[in-house]
Design an enzyme around this catalytic site. Structure first.
Site, PDB file in Angstrom:
ATOM      1  N   TYR A  64     -29.796 -27.085 -12.643  1.00 55.87           N
ATOM      2  CA  TYR A  64     -30.132 -25.781 -12.436  1.00 55.87           C
ATOM      3  C   TYR A  64     -31.636 -25.411 -12.794  1.00 55.87           C
ATOM      4  O   TYR A  64     -31.776 -24.910 -14.034  1.00 55.87           O
ATOM      5  CB  TYR A  64     -29.280 -24.676 -13.170  1.00 55.87           C
ATOM      6  CG  TYR A  64     -27.801 -24.936 -13.161  1.00 55.87           C
ATOM      7  CD1 TYR A  64     -27.149 -25.973 -12.019  1.00 55.87           C
ATOM      8  CD2 TYR A  64     -26.633 -24.659 -13.795  1.00 55.87           C
ATOM      9  CE1 TYR A  64     -25.847 -26.135 -11.785  1.00 55.87           C
ATOM     10  CE2 TYR A  64     -25.415 -24.887 -13.926  1.00 55.87           C
ATOM     11  CZ  TYR A  64     -24.835 -25.596 -12.674  1.00 55.87           C
ATOM     12  OH  TYR A  64     -23.512 -25.751 -12.598  1.00 55.87           O
ATOM     13  N   HIS A 127     -21.209 -34.411 -14.353  1.00 58.98           N
ATOM     14  CA  HIS A 127     -21.579 -33.509 -13.297  1.00 58.98           C
ATOM     15  C   HIS A 127     -21.181 -34.243 -11.742  1.00 58.98           C
ATOM     16  O   HIS A 127     -21.854 -35.410 -11.667  1.00 58.98           O
ATOM     17  CB  HIS A 127     -22.962 -33.196 -13.135  1.00 58.98           C
ATOM     18  CG  HIS A 127     -23.095 -31.729 -12.522  1.00 58.98           C
ATOM     19  ND1 HIS A 127     -24.357 -31.119 -12.662  1.00 58.98           N
ATOM     20  CD2 HIS A 127     -22.318 -31.262 -11.827  1.00 58.98           C
ATOM     21  CE1 HIS A 127     -24.534 -29.943 -11.921  1.00 58.98           C
ATOM     22  NE2 HIS A 127     -23.406 -30.061 -11.330  1.00 58.98           N
TER      23      HIS A 127
END
Length: 187
Positions: A64, A127
């Site tokens: 992010y 992830h």
């Protein structure tokens, strides 16, 4: 304000962790300018408003904003870290860059801890596991994350991704505490 700060926020046990974060979490992708530029003061104010509303679960990742979301979250949580649940991720450092090696798992956590200004994370997630090799995830990546849990730097270990059946198959064979399929039941 329509409600007293934190008055209506429910908490629930998360997976096999024994931890009880708020049932609503704050996804920090916007703090990393993923959806457009955000002034740092506004980002920090948003985190503080969430805490005031009773939200204590903050979900972030190195992806992010290529670390920016973690950096801003770390600044915002100064003085609040002991009151919140922080989840971050590993193994995805770019939109097309995945590295599920044990070395990357350990290095990613250390980098995240620096950005988050913390000595631990509450939930450390691998992830988007669907982009990795199943055998590597089961026999290298998850065990590396579990070693970090044993060291005390991580309180719980999880996996994330989109395909629910694949996540279930991994969870049946890997010793994880939490499974998260993104984009399912999101607001």
């Amino acid at each position: 304000a329509p409600f007293p700060p934190g008055a209506l926020m429910e908490h629930r046990r998360l997976g096999r962790t024994g931890l009880t974060p708020s049932i609503l979490g704050f996804g920090t992708a916007p703090l990393g300018d993923v959806f457009g530029k955000l002034d740092e003061r506004e980002a920090i104010a948003a985190v503080h408003a969430a805490i005031d509303a009773g939200i204590d679960w903050f979900d972030t990742a190195p992806l992010y904003g290529f670390g920016l979301a973690e950096e801003r979250l770390g600044k915002a949580l100064a003085g609040h870290r002991d009151r919140v649940f922080v989840a971050t991720k590993c193994c995805r450092d770019g939109f097309e860059r995945f590295d599920f090696s044990a070395a990357r798992v350990a290095a990613s956590l250390d980098e995240s801890l620096r950005r988050l200004r913390s000595d631990h994370v509450d939930l450390f997630q691998i992830h988007d596991v669907e982009f990795g090799d199943r055998e590597q995830i089961l026999f290298e990546t998850i065990p590396a994350a579990l070693r970090l849990k044993a060291s005390g730097k991580v309180r719980a270990v999880g996996i994330t991704g989109l395909p629910v059946r694949y996540l279930r198959a991994l969870a049946e064979h890997g010793d994880v505490d939490v499974v998260m399929s993104w984009a399912n039941l999101n607001l």
